[in-house]
Design a protein around this motif. Structure first.
Motif, PDB file in Angstrom:
ATOM      1  N   ARG A  24      21.744   3.639 -56.829  1.00  0.00           N
ATOM      2  CA  ARG A  24      20.822   3.274 -55.751  1.00  0.00           C
ATOM      3  C   ARG A  24      20.758   4.347 -54.663  1.00  0.00           C
ATOM      4  N   MET A  26      22.929   5.239 -52.456  1.00  0.00           N
ATOM      5  CA  MET A  26      23.415   4.731 -51.185  1.00  0.00           C
ATOM      6  C   MET A  26      24.443   5.667 -50.575  1.00  0.00           C
ATOM      7  N   TRP A 208      24.703  -2.922 -51.519  1.00  0.00           N
ATOM      8  CA  TRP A 208      23.248  -2.986 -51.380  1.00  0.00           C
ATOM      9  C   TRP A 208      22.779  -4.197 -50.574  1.00  0.00           C
ATOM     10  N   LYS A 211      20.865  -4.220 -47.018  1.00  0.00           N
ATOM     11  CA  LYS A 211      19.426  -4.409 -46.773  1.00  0.00           C
ATOM     12  C   LYS A 211      19.184  -5.645 -45.906  1.00  0.00           C
TER      13      LYS A 211
END
Length: 243
Positions: A24, A26, A208, A211
């Motif tokens: 992802r 990140m 994640w 978010k």
């Protein structure tokens, strides 16, 4: 996305967690709770340049792991990041308060000697005492108060001292957390999850899930999620370049 406080090594499958966070793209600050956990946790992300590992000694473990301070001193030169460290004023830890203070002061002194570090700091029920310690060690580095839950007065003091803050969806789910976030300087805020300790809908928060903090900050600050994401990325770059 940015998760500036996450315990990657404490998930049931840390390798899979790192793989997913990397896929992802990140930025994750992987904090540790003891110096002995640092090298193994660092190895988890050896091929993930956006995942950084912080050297820590959690205040809830200070009385058990204060013997690892010598190892902390040896390792602090190998990383720019220190965490999770700090103080915890919970009643269940009252009898270990002197151990906590001793350990935190030693850690801040080691960071000062090393030229300053970026610190992810625990301050549950001890915000004032954490700020006192930071004032005693002005060269320790850049403090990032993780999941800050102090009073508005303590928040103002922290802001005046130049502290940063990391906030997550679990913190921002509550009215107090949102009220504190509304008064934090937007240029000194980053997102976090505190996974796997923080819970979301009955499960451990994953990196994640940061978010969710973006969405909450959008509502609190009255800005679009795209604006929030841009602000957070700018903040991260400023923090890393200033330390």
């Amino acid at each position: 996305m940015i998760d500036f406080h996450c315990h990657l090594d404490l998930y049931p499958d840390p390798v899979e967690m790192v793989r997913e966070a990397r896929s992802r793209e990140m930025f994750v600050l992987s904090v540790t709770t003891t110096p002995t956990a640092f090298e193994g946790t660092s190895a988890l992300a050896s091929d993930a340049p956006r995942i950084r590992t912080a050297l820590g000694l959690h205040p809830q473990l200070a009385h058990e792991r204060k013997g690892e301070l010598a190892l902390f001193d040896e390792l602090v030169s190998t990383t720019r990041y220190v965490g999770e460290v700090g103080l915890d004023g919970g009643p269940e830890l009252k009898r270990y308060w002197r151990d906590q203070q001793f350990v935190f002061d030693r850690i801040l002194n080691a960071c000062s000697t090393a030229g300053g570090r970026i610190l992810s700091i625990h301050s549950r029920r001890a915000a004032g005492q954490v700020l006192d310690a930071l004032e005693r060690h002005p060269g320790a580095g850049v403090p990032v108060l993780h999941w800050f839950s102090g009073t508005r007065r303590e928040l103002k003091r922290a802001v005046a001292m130049g502290c940063w803050f990391s906030v997550g969806p679990a913190m921002l789910a509550g009215e107090k957390g949102r009220a504190l976030a509304a008064e934090m300087p937007q240029e000194k805020v980053l997102t976090e999850t505190d996974g796997p300790f923080a819970q979301l809908d009955g499960r451990a928060a994953c990196p994640w899930d940061a978010k969710g903090a973006i969405a909450a900050l959008s509502a609190v600050w009255g800005k679009s999620e795209l604006e929030i994401e841009a602000r957070l990325l700018s903040n991260l770059k400023a923090l890393v370049s200033s330390a």
